[in-house]
Design an enzyme around this catalytic site. Sequence first.
Site, PDB file in Angstrom:
ATOM      1  N   THR B 168      -1.201   1.923  -4.604  1.00  0.00           N
ATOM      2  CA  THR B 168       0.074   1.203  -4.548  1.00  0.00           C
ATOM      3  C   THR B 168       1.221   2.110  -4.980  1.00  0.00           C
ATOM      4  O   THR B 168       2.294   2.108  -4.365  1.00  0.00           O
ATOM      5  CB  THR B 168       0.014  -0.036  -5.459  1.00  0.00           C
ATOM      6  OG1 THR B 168      -1.157  -0.790  -5.124  1.00  0.00           O
ATOM      7  CG2 THR B 168       1.249  -0.907  -5.303  1.00  0.00           C
ATOM      8  N   LEU B 169       0.975   2.894  -6.012  1.00  0.00           N
ATOM      9  CA  LEU B 169       2.004   3.805  -6.506  1.00  0.00           C
ATOM     10  C   LEU B 169       2.374   4.840  -5.435  1.00  0.00           C
ATOM     11  O   LEU B 169       3.551   5.138  -5.233  1.00  0.00           O
ATOM     12  CB  LEU B 169       1.512   4.527  -7.767  1.00  0.00           C
ATOM     13  CG  LEU B 169       2.510   5.520  -8.347  1.00  0.00           C
ATOM     14  CD1 LEU B 169       3.680   4.777  -8.964  1.00  0.00           C
ATOM     15  CD2 LEU B 169       1.861   6.428  -9.369  1.00  0.00           C
ATOM     16  N   ILE B 171       2.181   4.504  -2.216  1.00  0.00           N
ATOM     17  CA  ILE B 171       2.982   3.821  -1.197  1.00  0.00           C
ATOM     18  C   ILE B 171       4.403   3.599  -1.715  1.00  0.00           C
ATOM     19  O   ILE B 171       5.391   3.810  -1.010  1.00  0.00           O
ATOM     20  CB  ILE B 171       2.314   2.485  -0.808  1.00  0.00           C
ATOM     21  CG1 ILE B 171       0.963   2.760  -0.132  1.00  0.00           C
ATOM     22  CG2 ILE B 171       3.230   1.672   0.108  1.00  0.00           C
ATOM     23  CD1 ILE B 171       0.140   1.525   0.142  1.00  0.00           C
ATOM     24  N   HIS B 172       4.480   3.196  -2.971  1.00  0.00           N
ATOM     25  CA  HIS B 172       5.775   2.917  -3.589  1.00  0.00           C
ATOM     26  C   HIS B 172       6.644   4.187  -3.615  1.00  0.00           C
ATOM     27  O   HIS B 172       7.814   4.156  -3.242  1.00  0.00           O
ATOM     28  CB  HIS B 172       5.523   2.395  -5.003  1.00  0.00           C
ATOM     29  CG  HIS B 172       6.765   2.087  -5.768  1.00  0.00           C
ATOM     30  ND1 HIS B 172       7.646   1.103  -5.391  1.00  0.00           N
ATOM     31  CD2 HIS B 172       7.283   2.632  -6.908  1.00  0.00           C
ATOM     32  CE1 HIS B 172       8.648   1.057  -6.265  1.00  0.00           C
ATOM     33  NE2 HIS B 172       8.450   1.977  -7.196  1.00  0.00           N
ATOM     34  N   ILE B 173       6.052   5.297  -4.042  1.00  0.00           N
ATOM     35  CA  ILE B 173       6.816   6.552  -4.100  1.00  0.00           C
ATOM     36  C   ILE B 173       7.226   6.979  -2.696  1.00  0.00           C
ATOM     37  O   ILE B 173       8.370   7.365  -2.446  1.00  0.00           O
ATOM     38  CB  ILE B 173       5.992   7.673  -4.776  1.00  0.00           C
ATOM     39  CG1 ILE B 173       5.756   7.340  -6.248  1.00  0.00           C
ATOM     40  CG2 ILE B 173       6.688   9.021  -4.650  1.00  0.00           C
ATOM     41  CD1 ILE B 173       4.850   8.326  -6.970  1.00  0.00           C
TER      42      ILE B 173
END
Lengths: 306, 224
Positions: B168-169, B171-173
């Site tokens: 998730t991180l 994708i977030h970045i």
Amino acid sequence: MRGDQINLQNITARSATSPPSPQVRDGGVERVTKLIDVSRCIGCKACQVACSEWNDLRDDVGECVGVYDNPVDLSPNSWEVMRFNEYEDEQGNLEWLIRKDNCMHCAEPGCLEACPAPGAIVQYANGIVDFNSEHCIGCGYCVAGCPFDIPRISKKDSKAYKCTLCSDRVFHGLEPACVKSCPTGSIMFGTREDMHELAQSRTEYLHGRGFENAGIYDPEGVGGTHVIYVLQHADKPEIYNGLPNDPRISPLVDAWKGVTKPLASVAIGLAALTGFFHYATQGPKEVPKEEYDEVEDAETHEEDRT
Amino acid sequence: MSQSKKERGILRYGWFSRLNHWTIAISFVLLVLSGLALFHPFFWGFTALFGGPIMTRILHPFIGVFMSVFFAIMAVRFFKDSLIKRHDIQWLKQIKDVLSNRDEKLPPVGKSNAGQKLVYWIMVFSVPVLLVTGVIIWQPYFADAMPITLLRLGALLHAFVAFLAIITLIIHIYSGIWVKGSFQAMVRGRVSKAWAKHHHDLWYQEKMDEERRRKESLDRIAGQ
Ligand code: HEM
Ligand code: SF4
């Protein structure tokens, strides 16, 4: 490696290490086994003392809790403990079952599978599983991995400790200290083959003495162990202070440490790559220039009005 | 006057939100790096970033607790903006358009789009689980007191949920790099009106309504 291992060539498995360890010289090394014949033990604890002596361990003096077990449990300073059990057999006779509890030196060790620190746990060609404090980081994963509840993390130095099967003595051709000290000959040491033969003859003897269920404890679930027991009641290992009937590496540990981790690691790499390739093919998400102008025009318009 | 006002744009994240976000972001990246070091020997090299393997093991849980505190604050403050609405479902159904930058086809969304909301909800799930399971396996303080099955379950869940959080991180970045202006929004706090209108039209309309109402009431006061 930093020269902190006694014999590098004979390491056949190493924690958190995927490439194979040197094995070429395996051929000449026979697997060793310690045989603990519970039926001959008198509970004198000479072996416990010898263990502390040889390994320079001095546990704190504990308190008597009403049983002979002393100390009551394994600790970073007590690598073996005699566990006393009062068992009433089918005929109503009281039997005093005394089991020497220490690391079983599994052929497939759960601690080694769980350990994240490369080289903190090793297995030698002779079967001994050893902790290398130099590489241990004190995470306690080995505790979770062990099917026999053996490793203990020290509060002093946060490192894991357990019976080494006197790997240092064995490398120099001596038997483990506990074996050396036992006055009744209930702890024997030798090649795996010899010990199985001995265990077999003891089992037969016990059969003759009326212990029909006498047998050898060498659990297959962990690939066999390099410490084996002769038990009077091999059909009920639990009565020997919870010796597991069919020990194996917990499915939870397998799920945690098995194929999922390499797969997950690859997935993490792929996720980052996917991002890069998405950018390279689709390009950035930008606000089209016209939209800027539009909003700006509207702004100016409004500001002109006011 | 009008020039500088336009440059400033609309306030998207106040100073506290930004400070908090970056505190969490830095801690989280440190957690990922130190955690991965123990996760698989592939990543063992990361221990060099933390002063060696033992320091990595010691530091990780403390950073985790630190991060969790600030995350709790952020979770509360972003809660309302992260509730999933009907237009979010539509937006998600058109994820292909999102990914191919066919923005003109997308339904207008509020302050956060469905992707951002999902990141929020996954993290709101993950961080407490990581905190609880992390404490369970924490040597030398808590792990010894745990029953063995709980210890194993804790280790398993911590690793799995950490994986979910790391993906998730990433994708977030990546979204911050991909969607031009969003990184700036979290650094400077303000976005241009065009950016707001393009990416978060419902939020933009809301802001404009607010502004209009404010102006009207100012006008009214001036007129009296
Ligand atoms: C929220 C508070 C957290 C606490 C208290 C915590 C605690 C722990 C502990 C005690 C360990 C065992 C190793 C060690 O003692 O250092 C560990 C391992 C790990 N942590 Fe955390 N952690 C937290 C958050 C996170 C976060 C946010 C991530 C990343 C998303 C993460 C990823 C990992 C990973 C990948 C491992 C290795 C797991 C394994 O080897 O299976 N942790 N954590
Ligand atoms: S405590 Fe030491 S030996 Fe046990 S798993 Fe962790 S690094 Fe390996």
